[in-house]
Design an enzyme around this catalytic site. Structure first.
Site, PDB file in Angstrom:
ATOM      1  N   GLU A   1      29.709 -62.888 -11.733  1.00  3.62           N
ATOM      2  CA  GLU A   1      30.235 -61.750 -12.500  1.00  3.62           C
ATOM      3  C   GLU A   1      30.861 -62.174 -13.824  1.00  3.62           C
ATOM      4  OE1 GLU A   1      33.222 -63.181  -9.617  1.00  3.62           O
ATOM      5  OE2 GLU A   1      31.195 -62.433  -9.399  1.00  3.62           O
TER       6      GLU A   1
ATOM      7  N   ASP B   1      14.521 -66.656 -48.200  1.00  5.92           N
ATOM      8  CA  ASP B   1      15.502 -65.854 -48.951  1.00  5.92           C
ATOM      9  C   ASP B   1      14.869 -64.776 -49.822  1.00  5.92           C
ATOM     10  OD1 ASP B   1      14.337 -67.439 -50.853  1.00  5.92           O
ATOM     11  OD2 ASP B   1      16.214 -68.096 -51.783  1.00  5.92           O
TER      12      ASP B   1
ATOM     13  N   ASN C   1      28.007 -71.027  -0.445  1.00  3.08           N
ATOM     14  CA  ASN C   1      28.972 -70.181   0.264  1.00  3.08           C
ATOM     15  C   ASN C   1      28.277 -69.185   1.182  1.00  3.08           C
ATOM     16  OD1 ASN C   1      31.251 -71.278  -0.680  1.00  3.08           O
ATOM     17  ND2 ASN C   1      31.814 -69.614  -2.062  1.00  3.08           N
TER      18      ASN C   1
ATOM     19  N   ASP D   1       9.805 -63.005 -47.328  1.00  2.00           N
ATOM     20  CA  ASP D   1      10.165 -63.700 -46.088  1.00  2.00           C
ATOM     21  C   ASP D   1      10.729 -62.752 -45.034  1.00  2.00           C
ATOM     22  OD1 ASP D   1       9.615 -66.271 -47.198  1.00  2.00           O
ATOM     23  OD2 ASP D   1      11.507 -66.144 -48.295  1.00  2.00           O
TER      24      ASP D   1
ATOM     25  N   ASP E   1      10.546 -71.332 -45.884  1.00  2.00           N
ATOM     26  CA  ASP E   1       9.982 -71.055 -47.196  1.00  2.00           C
ATOM     27  C   ASP E   1      10.354 -72.240 -48.091  1.00  2.00           C
ATOM     28  OD1 ASP E   1       8.838 -69.562 -49.297  1.00  2.00           O
ATOM     29  OD2 ASP E   1      10.814 -68.932 -49.939  1.00  2.00           O
TER      30      ASP E   1
ATOM     31  N   ASN F   1      36.939 -65.861  -5.566  1.00  3.10           N
ATOM     32  CA  ASN F   1      36.023 -65.701  -6.701  1.00  3.10           C
ATOM     33  C   ASN F   1      36.770 -65.586  -8.014  1.00  3.10           C
ATOM     34  OD1 ASN F   1      33.334 -65.886  -6.440  1.00  3.10           O
ATOM     35  ND2 ASN F   1      32.956 -63.747  -5.970  1.00  3.10           N
TER      36      ASN F   1
ATOM     37  N   ASP G   1      36.633 -68.129 -11.033  1.00  5.45           N
ATOM     38  CA  ASP G   1      36.164 -67.655 -12.345  1.00  5.45           C
ATOM     39  C   ASP G   1      37.165 -67.989 -13.452  1.00  5.45           C
ATOM     40  OD1 ASP G   1      33.813 -66.703 -11.362  1.00  5.45           O
ATOM     41  OD2 ASP G   1      34.518 -64.657 -11.051  1.00  5.45           O
TER      42      ASP G   1
END
Length: 902
Positions: free
Chosen positions: A323, A644, A712, A648, A365, A737, A741
């Site tokens: 998560e 640029d 687990n 392009d 380029d 958890n 985390d």
């Protein structure tokens, strides 16, 4: 006939795009305007030399729309916020939150309502979304500020009105416009009359030098590319010198510029990052869809309490879901973006940081990216092709004393300002006359009065025209220093003429634009009425060669990228000779060059067969650049594109990561993912390293979490089968958890091993799956060892002792999960060969301490835990040390077998 043609062309405006990316109707219209004389053009556009009336202009504006190009603006803030939710893992978490809300809150009795799962999951979602939104919103705002398009006007002549300035947006086909030095071309125009007109088209074609334009019809326009027609001027380009009157042929999205802008406002293709994260998401969803129902069924059948089994299965689903992944990914990318912004790089799209790390081919380029986008005097050679300062002297005197608008080549000569005082340019040489440049002669001369009173004509111009007017050449002798005026003049015979042409060709082959410089001396009594007739019988002094040279940073940057496993290909609109010279200078090997005309004839299959072996593509139009990028991506490469110019923009959008510079045209900056605020290419190397470090930390988290969670679940499955109670409560699972985390929040600050950064890295769902299957079950072995200790040694084997069992496994599970961070983060031996970054060590140590102390804290009873007997801890230490040792052994075997780790 012209009116019929006119109607036909109007209908054609609705047709599809051609191979150049332009509307086919516009192509036909421009070619017809180029090929025919003025009267025909006036008839086709229903106008005349006085222009159209304001009423007609209004009607045409209603028909063709304003003379504006379609732009892609950054979305509104609330759209950007919604887009930040677009992530497969966010969807999984929202689904889990919804199910949990229904079961824990909605359907639960009043005294059992539990908001914990819903709250934890939603906090994860919103933190991740907010991080991504803030970073991307900031970057988009910075990029928007860079745009700042100036409001431009055009000088137009309309019937019964004097010449006046009107906003460019109000122009329509048929308007008569007047152009002069410094003006931006307001629309696609056909020149009707001109004087010494030079236009810079580098933003469209990549060609650094200005292009000569004229008003004469181009009879074979049908067989030429529109951009090559010399009597047309294109929207967005600039007048460098001269003046012209022109008629507007196409406006807005129908212009060359407009058609390119239009082609890039479509959706971006799916990048390497998008594909990778989707594959990994699907892999984890598949595991979840298999594991969760199995655990639900086993628990329901063994315990008989199906609601408790369902709650436990949902907790397992949360446990299986990384998560924190959206948040860790976003935090990593945001940290990368902040680091890069300190090095003057704006990251507009966070995902592009990973893409730049995965990039194994960079298409760039040439003009303005590999080169300075500035003309310099590269060589000044005598007639034998040897560097000679005497030639530079004559060129400097000519350029300094001319009064017309100095072009880019004159400015390049005048950069040698050190000559000014040395030659005493203004004291020793007094200008008495000038013969200005024109397109027929292709040369210009100044006449100077020397200190001895004699007149000196210095002429520079195009090779063929000049050579025809020179009867002599200087024999340079040994001394090539400045201010030697006693060189012997020798006749310009066939041999000498051949030498001059050979030297000129050699310079052209090196990509240089070549001019000849010649002089002629006159008596002081010569009348000051010098003219074209005096430009003959001259003495040739030598050659001056100009070039848009490579940036000093280009060669080291390309070498550095090669070392990082990134192949560089040049994809340019400029010609192959100049491109070959620049590639040679910066160390890009050129085996074979593919030109635009050849590419046009190639099928997609032919292009696919040769695209990997070709390092230079020259003279390409915008859509051909897109084809090259697409072909490389279809071959499995992660492609970066750096450019640029307007030409392009479409390729920048097609690439996995589009890179531009702050001085680029707006449409290129809009298409780019990353904008360099400095044109130093070494910044790119840093970007690649940051990208790989960021990706390494993301993949580190995924491998740690998925393998740990997978292990687990195995342990859960085993424990559920033989225990008469739940091995861990859903609440314990969630807290474990959450703490785990939190310990991983510091991962964005971690370092990567040097060998990881040396190669491009991509998402590999199969690699994640393999890692999960081989590394995950190791933790289960030691979980079962913990179960055995708790069950047999501490007799926690009945429902009345379930709290002891659950607390013991909670602590062991949390400590083993947290320790594994250090085991997995490097392929080396942790704490001996490789230490994690200080924030990682600090946070993991803190979480382990919290895990040990929690059962002894005042919260223990509320969390349904109990203090552990001290005799449990020697067993715990033995289990954890054994776990680390076995993990290291399996890690070494895994690296040998699969030749990879993370």
């Amino acid at each position: 006939m012209a009116l019929k043609m006119n109607n036909r062309i109007k209908d054609a405006l609705q047709t599809t795009l051609g191979s150049s990316g332009m509307n086919l109707g516009t192509v036909t219209k421009l070619r017809n305007a180029s090929a025919q004389d003025d009267k025909w053009v006036y008839a086709m556009l229903e106008t005349n030399e006085e222009g159209i009336t304001d009423r007609i202009a209004e009607d045409r504006r209603a028909k063709f729309g304003p003379n504006e190009v379609q732009h892609q603006k950054a979305p509104k803030w609330y759209i950007q916020l919604l887009q930040a939710f677009a992530n497969p893992f966010i969807y999984i978490l929202l689904a889990i939150a919804l199910v949990s809300f229904v079961i824990d809150v909605w359907l639960a009795p009043a005294h059992e309502k539990d908001y914990m799962t819903v709250t934890v999951v939603l906090v994860m979602v919103f933190l991740s979304v907010l991080l991504r939104f803030i970073q991307e919103f900031r970057s988009n705002s910075a990029a928007e500020k860079l745009k700042g398009m100036v409001k431009t006007t055009a000088t137009v002549s309309r019937k019964s009105k004097i010449k006046r300035e009107i906003p460019i947006a109000e122009l329509v086909p048929g308007d008569i416009v007047y152009l002069s030095a410094g003006d931006m071309i307001p629309a696609d125009c056909r020149i009707l009359s001109s004087k010494d007109l030079f236009v810079s088209e580098s933003m469209l074609t990549g060609e650094a030098l200005p292009v000569e334009k004229h008003h004469l019809p181009v009879r074979d326009a049908e067989n030429m590319q529109v951009i090559e027609l010399r009597n047309l001027c294109f929207m967005g380009t600039n007048v460098v010198s001269g003046a012209a009157m022109a008629v507007v042929v196409a406006t807005g999205n129908y212009t060359y510029f407009g058609s390119i802008s239009k082609s890039i406002t479509s959706e971006r293709p799916e990048t390497s990052f998008d594909k990778g994260i989707n594959n990994v998401s699907l892999l984890l969803i598949r595991f979840m869809l298999v594991m969760v129902p199995v655990i639900f069924l086993i628990n329901g059948l063994v315990k008989g309490d199906w609601l408790e089994a369902l709650l436990f299965a949902i907790a397992i689903a949360v446990g299986l879901t990384p998560e924190m992944l959206p948040m860790i990914v976003t935090a990593n990318l945001a940290k990368g973006a902040v680091n890069m912004s300190k090095r003057k790089v704006i990251v507009k799209r966070l995902n592009s940081i990973q893409n730049i790390g995965a990039m194994d081919v960079l298409c760039t380029d040439k003009t303005g990216t590999l080169t300075l986008d500035k003309i310099v005097l590269e060589k000044h050679l005598n007639v034998y092709g040897i560097e000679d300062d005497e030639v530079l002297k004559w060129a400097y005197l000519n350029s300094f004393h001319q009064t017309g608008l100095k072009n880019l080549m004159d400015k390049a000569v005048l950069e040698h300002v050190e000559l000014h005082d040395y030659l005493k340019v203004e004291e020793q040489y007094l200008k008495v006359d000038e013969i200005p440049f024109d397109f027929e002669r292709r040369r210009m001369s100044v006449i100077l009065k020397k200190h001895d009173g004699k007149h000196l004509l210095i002429c520079k111009g195009a090779v063929e025209e000049m050579l025809a007017l020179c009867d002599y050449a200087f024999e340079p002798g040994e001394d090539r220093s400045l201010h030697v005026e006693n060189d012997k003049a020798i006749p310009m015979d066939d041999t000498m003429r051949r030498i001059v042409l050979q030297t000129s060709k050699k310079m052209n082959d090196e990509g240089l634009r070549v001019l000849l410089v010649a002089i002629k001396e006159f008596d002081a009594s010569h009348p000051l009425t010098y003219g074209i007739g005096d430009e003959k019988g001259m003495t040739l002094t030598g050659f001056i060669g100009f070039l848009d040279p490579a940036k000093p940073s280009a060669q080291p940057a390309i070498e550095a990228l090669h070392k990082l496993g990134v192949e560089v290909k040049v994809v340019t609109g400029d010609n192959e000779t100049v491109t070959q010279k620049i590639c040679k200078d910066i160390g890009i090997p050129v085996q074979h060059i593919v030109r635009g005309a050849e590419l046009e004839q190639m099928s997609d299959e032919d292009l696919s067969n040769c695209v990997e072996s070709v390092s230079v593509f020259a003279k390409l139009n915008p859509l051909q650049k897109v084809r090259v990028v697409k072909a490389l991506r279809e071959k499995g490469h992660t492609v970066g594109f750096m450019g640029d110019g307007i030409n392009d923009a479409a390729a920048l959008k097609e690439a996995d990561v589009g890179i531009s510079v702050d001085t680029a045209v707006d449409v290129a900056k809009e298409s780019a993912d990353i904008i360099l605020l400095e044109k130093d290419l070494m910044v790119l190397r840093k970007g690649v390293i940051y990208g790989r470090r960021t990706f390494g930390n993301i993949i580190k988290y995924i491998n740690m979490t998925t393998s740990s969670n997978f292990g687990n679940m195995f342990s859960m499955l085993g424990a559920s089968a033989f225990l008469p109670f739940l091995p861990m409560l859903p609440m314990h699972l969630l807290i474990q958890n959450l703490l785990y985390d939190i310990s991983q929040i510091s991962i964005p600050w971690d370092k990567m091993d040097e060998d990881f950064i040396q190669k491009p890295r991509k998402w590999d769902a199969a690699g994640v799956s393999r890692f999960m299957i081989y590394i995950g079950p190791i933790s289960s072995i030691f979980d079962f060892a913990t179960f055995a200790v708790l069950y047999f040694v501490f007799k926690a084997n009945s429902p009345e002792h379930e709290t002891l069992f659950q607390t013991g496994w909670f602590v062991e599970g949390l400590l083993s999960q947290t320790l594994i961070i250090h085991m997995i983060r490097t392929r080396k031996i942790p704490f001996i060969q490789s230490w994690a970054a200080a924030p990682v060590v600090a946070l993991t140590s803190l979480i382990m301490l919290i895990g040990i102390l929690l059962p002894f804290s005042p919260f223990a009873e509320a969390l349904k835990m109990q203090p552990l007997p001290l005799s449990y801890f020697p067993w715990l230490i033995g289990i954890l040390v054994s776990y680390c040792l076995l993990t290291q052994v399996v890690k070494n075997w895994f690296i040998k077998k699969f030749n990879t780790w993370l």
